[in-house]
Each structure stands twice: as structure tokens, then as C-alpha cells.
Enzyme design. Structure first.
Site, mmCIF file in Angstrom:
data_model
loop_
_atom_site.group_PDB
_atom_site.id
_atom_site.type_symbol
_atom_site.label_atom_id
_atom_site.label_comp_id
_atom_site.label_asym_id
_atom_site.label_seq_id
_atom_site.Cartn_x
_atom_site.Cartn_y
_atom_site.Cartn_z
ATOM 1 N N GLY A 167 16.920 -40.638 -25.270
ATOM 2 C CA GLY A 167 16.901 -39.694 -24.162
ATOM 3 C C GLY A 167 18.004 -38.663 -24.295
ATOM 4 O O GLY A 167 18.618 -38.511 -25.347
ATOM 5 N N GLY A 168 18.276 -37.960 -23.194
ATOM 6 C CA GLY A 168 19.295 -36.919 -23.202
ATOM 7 C C GLY A 168 18.860 -35.658 -22.486
ATOM 8 O O GLY A 168 19.311 -34.560 -22.818
ATOM 9 N N ALA A 169 17.979 -35.802 -21.484
ATOM 10 C CA ALA A 169 17.546 -34.672 -20.651
ATOM 11 C C ALA A 169 16.949 -33.540 -21.465
ATOM 12 O O ALA A 169 17.023 -32.379 -21.062
ATOM 13 C CB ALA A 169 18.711 -34.161 -19.792
ATOM 14 N N GLN A 238 13.421 -43.817 -24.269
ATOM 15 C CA GLN A 238 14.279 -43.999 -23.103
ATOM 16 C C GLN A 238 14.469 -42.658 -22.402
ATOM 17 O O GLN A 238 14.792 -41.653 -23.034
ATOM 18 C CB GLN A 238 15.637 -44.585 -23.525
ATOM 19 N N SER A 239 14.243 -42.619 -21.094
ATOM 20 C CA SER A 239 14.435 -41.414 -20.289
ATOM 21 C C SER A 239 13.581 -40.263 -20.832
ATOM 22 O O SER A 239 12.360 -40.391 -20.908
ATOM 23 C CB SER A 239 15.926 -41.062 -20.245
ATOM 24 N N ALA A 240 14.208 -39.140 -21.215
ATOM 25 C CA ALA A 240 13.444 -38.032 -21.786
ATOM 26 C C ALA A 240 12.708 -38.477 -23.044
ATOM 27 O O ALA A 240 11.604 -37.997 -23.337
ATOM 28 C CB ALA A 240 14.380 -36.868 -22.112
ATOM 29 N N ASP A 340 17.353 -46.404 -9.784
ATOM 30 C CA ASP A 340 17.469 -45.254 -10.685
ATOM 31 C C ASP A 340 17.270 -43.978 -9.867
ATOM 32 O O ASP A 340 16.199 -43.760 -9.298
ATOM 33 C CB ASP A 340 16.405 -45.355 -11.782
ATOM 34 N N HIS A 372 19.928 -45.827 -13.794
ATOM 35 C CA HIS A 372 19.421 -45.200 -15.019
ATOM 36 C C HIS A 372 20.232 -45.627 -16.235
ATOM 37 O O HIS A 372 19.678 -45.806 -17.329
ATOM 38 C CB HIS A 372 19.483 -43.681 -14.852
#
Length: 431
Positions: A167-169, A238-240, A340, A372
Site C-alpha cells: 500500500g501507500g495511498a 494491502q490498502s491501496a 480502521d 489500519h
């Protein structure tokens, strides 16, 4: 916890062979051009399950090899990437302008990183100096088309593989962010390939999905050369990264159902693990704006609101063609923390409902009180037992009695950060 039955095979015993760099490149280049073909069976519908938590030999034509890291090459690559990141950072600042929210998030991120620095330094040391890490393996021709491989210490057979998209936006993602996960899974005899991809503003969402798909293709076609079992490959984001990986997986299924030319098949993915992901851009744009990822930047990343349908896996499932293609997918497991606030757990709930509606096999697991960053950083840095980690390993090692027996005897994972610092980091986390 009951999981959908996953087909596993007993691996063929294999020992690494010594190879020159030219031989390694020859094998990788030749295998990279191989197109895998075949037909996939359709999976039968299975109800979504929700829980709130307190022998196939390797391809005879492939050779198992170990790429030896070159410190000089790593230094040169790091210098180039430092220059690139610096240049892109100034470009990104022009997009961001002067905004209170993102500046406060940046300050919080700095404090968060400092509090967890004792753990980060230990992981960084292992990342650069462990003989089990193969850094920056090239998988494509574009910038950032690199992946890191985390290899188990023993060579007693072909290993299951996790392809991980960090991830990492969509802005600060980097393959090394998966180091801790890679090292800990490698201790359980699982190979991990952490795929890097172009971030914004170097690329937009279509570039990210293309890079991720190419990285998955490389692993599917070449992992046997590194001791991985091509019949036991799992995809995780994960995430983004969960959003990007889901887009790549669904796009690949759609292409495959249409009979288009492909370099990997969705049937090669034994299961998809989506951790703290967002799968409907319409539901996220205002939420992210209020948290500092401003609407104008988000629209630039996602190539405008007119592209939201294309890059929202949950929305794409409403298309009859895509929905039918989704039935080809292997089991999907969605993990999310109930606390989250970066990407609310409703994002996974509604995606699970959409998948169930088209007959895909899906399981949703919610972890009570987890944020998160708890699931991906604080809990692994804390050491000891970890519900998420155990759930993932139990799926990968399902029907492998020897691996399950080893898991039951595995020592608790080492604590890397004092509890006080972990609690403080949780309070200041910008995510």
C-alpha cells in the site's frame, strides 16, 4: 476458522543449482516470454462467511536458481531511485500545494516513523544483509518494475508463494514496505515476492494496475527458478495495494473470459488476500478528501471521475460480462480491522456482498478494535502470536500436514519494538 478447501500438491524435492549471472538472465528472459494457456473451470457459488475475531512437480523444463545479490548494483540502483524519488517529490508538492490537512498528516507520519524506528532499523538491516533476500529482480521495462524475493532458509522442496502488492495511498508505496511480512512468512517456508510499481505522479492508476499485473505474470512464469511452486501462488494486497491487486485480478479474469491473449491465468492464483482495501472509488473520494488526500489529487491519480467505474472492482462486478468472469476466480479472503478509519471496514463488507452476488467464493474476516496500521505494522512488530498472520498461514498450508505440524511448533515471533512505543505510535498514526 473454516476456510474454503484449497487444492494443494506434494512438492517435488529440489536442490538449488549454482549458476552464473548470464545463465540466470538467460533462464529468466526465456521464461518471461512463455505464454501459459489452458482452460479454467468455473467455481461454484459459496455463501460469504463473516467472522469478528477478539503434489505437483515443478515444470521439468525449469531450473532452480538463486540470484546472488550485488551490493555495488544495489548502491547504483538506490542512487538512481533516490534521484527519481526526489524529483517526483517536488512534482508532487506542486500538486499538493499548501494544505493544512496533508501537512499535519506528514508531521504525524514523521512522528509515527520515529517511534517505530527501533523495529524499522532491524528490518532494514535484515533486508540489506540477509542472504535470503533477493532485491530488485527486474520484471519489466518500466521504471520501478522491480520486485524483492524473500526465500526460506531450507531447500527441501518447492515452496508456496505469496505475491504481495504494498500500500501507500497510491503515492508512497514501495516494495520494501513488505519486508517484515516477507521475512516472517519466509520463516514459515513461504516465498514472498514484493512487487514494486509506479506511484503517482510517476504514473496513474492504469500504470499501477499494469505494473502489478506484469509483476504477477513474472512470478507465475518464473518462480520455479527460485524454488517456488507454480501451482501454489497466492496474491495479496494491502490498502491501496489491495485495490490495485483486485483491479489486476478482475481485469485478468475479464480478458481471459473473452479469449484475449494473456501471459498468466487467474486459475494460477490459489487465493486472493485483500487486507484493509478499498474497492469502490465513489465511496472513498470524499472520505479521503477529509483526511488530506484532496479530491483534485485523488481524481488525478484515478484518471478522473469518468474512470471510477473501470477502477472500482465492486462497481465493475455489476457488468454482466465482468460478473460472469468473476466466477472464475479462486477463493477471495478479505481482512479488515473494525476500527480502521483510513479505509472503513464497510469497504470490505460491500465488496464481499458484491462478490457473493455474482457467485464468487468469498470470506470476510473482521478483527475487533484493529486499526489500519495495527494489522500490518504494530502487531507484527509486537511479535508473539498474530491472528492475521496465523489466518493467512493456515490457508496457505491447508492440507499440508507437515507444514501445519511445523507451524504448531514454531516459536513466538521476536518483539522488535517496546510496547510503550507501539502504543504511542498507534495514537499518532496518520492512517
Amino acid at each position: 476458522m473454516h476456510h474454503p478447501p484449497l487444492e494443494t500438491h506434494q512438492p517435488e524435492r529440489c536442490r538449488p543449482m549454482t549458476s552464473t549471472v548470464s545463465e540466470i538472465e538467460e533462464v529468466i528472459d526465456s521464461e518471461r516470454t512463455t505464454l501459459l494457456n489452458g482452460s479454467n473451470g468455473l467455481s461454484s457459488p459459496e455463501p460469504v462467511r463473516r467472522r469478528v475475531s477478539g503434489k505437483s512437480p515443478a515444470d521439468g523444463g525449469s531450473r532452480r536458481i538463486c540470484r546472488q545479490p550485488s551490493f555495488g548494483r544495489d548502491i547504483g540502483h538506490a542512487a538512481k531511485e533516490t534521484y527519481l524519488v526526489t524529483r517526483l517529490s517536488f512534482k508532487l508538492l506542486r500538486y499538493l500545494g499548501v494544505g493544512y490537512r496533508w501537512i499535519m498528516k506528514l508531521l504525524a507520519l514523521t512522528c509515527y516513523a520515529m517511534l517505530l524506528m527501533p523495529g524499522f532499523l532491524q528490518v532494514a538491516y535484515m533486508y540489506f544483509f540477509s542472504s535470503q533476500v533477493r532485491r530488485s529482480v527486474v520484471y519489466g521495462d518500466q521504471p520501478r518494475n522491480r520486485l524483492d524475493l524473500y526465500l526460506p532458509s531450507n531447500n527441501d522442496g518447492m515452496k508456496p508463494v505469496v505475491v504481495f502488492v504494498t500500500g501507500g495511498a497510491w503515492i508512497i508505496g514501495y516494495k520494501a514496505w513488505g519486508s517484515l511480512l516477507g521475512m516472517q512468512l519466509a520463516e514459515r517456508d513461504i516465498i514472498v515476492a514484493c512487487v514494486d510499481y509506479r506511484n503517482f505522479p510517476q504514473g496513474t492508476i492504469s500504470d499501477m494496475v499494469t505494473d502489478a499485473s506484469q509483476g504477477i505474470s513474472f512470478v507465475c512464469n518464473n518462480i520455479a527458478a527460485f524454488g517456488g511452486d507454480p501451482n501454489r501462488i497466492y496474491l495479496m494486497g494491502q490498502s491501496a495495494g489491495a485495490h490495485i491487486a483486485a483491479c489486476a485480478l478482475l481485469e485478468q479474469a475479464t480478458k481471459e473470459s473473452k479469449g484475449e491473449s494473456i501471459s498468466w491465468r487467474v486459475s494460477q492464483i490459489k487465493a486472493y488476500f485483500g487486507l484493509s482495501g478499498g474497492y469502490n472509488l465513489y465511496n472513498l473520494v470524499d472520505h479521503f478528501h477529509n483526511r488530506g488526500l484532496y479530491r483534485s489529487i485523488f481524481l488525478s491519480i484515478m484518471e478522473g471521475e469518468e474512470s471510477f467505474d473501470k477502477f472500482s472492482p465492486e462497481v465493475r462486478l455489476k457488468d454482466p460480462i465482468v460478473g460472469k468472469a468473476a466466477s472464475m476466480l479462486s477463493p477471495i479472503m478479505l481482512f479488515h480491522g473494525s476500527s480502521d478509519y483510513s479505509i472503513p471496514c464497510d469497504a470490505s463488507k460491500t465488496f464481499a456482498d458484491a462478490l457473493q452476488a455474482v457467485g464468487a467464493k468469498v470470506e470476510l474476516i473482521l478483527y475487533s478494535g484493529k486499526t489500519h496500521t495495527d494489522l500490518f505494522l504494530q502487531d507484527p512488530l509486537r511479535g508473539g502470536k498474530d491472528e492475521l498472520f496465523d489466518d493467512i498461514v493456515s490457508v496457505i498450508h491447508a492440507e499440508d500436514d507437515d507444514a501445519l505440524a511445523k507451524d504448531s511448533l514454531a516459536p513466538p515471533r521476536k518483539r522488535l519494538v517496546p510496547e510503550l512505543l507501539l502504543k504511542l505510535a498507534r495514537e499518532v498514526s496518520p492512517f
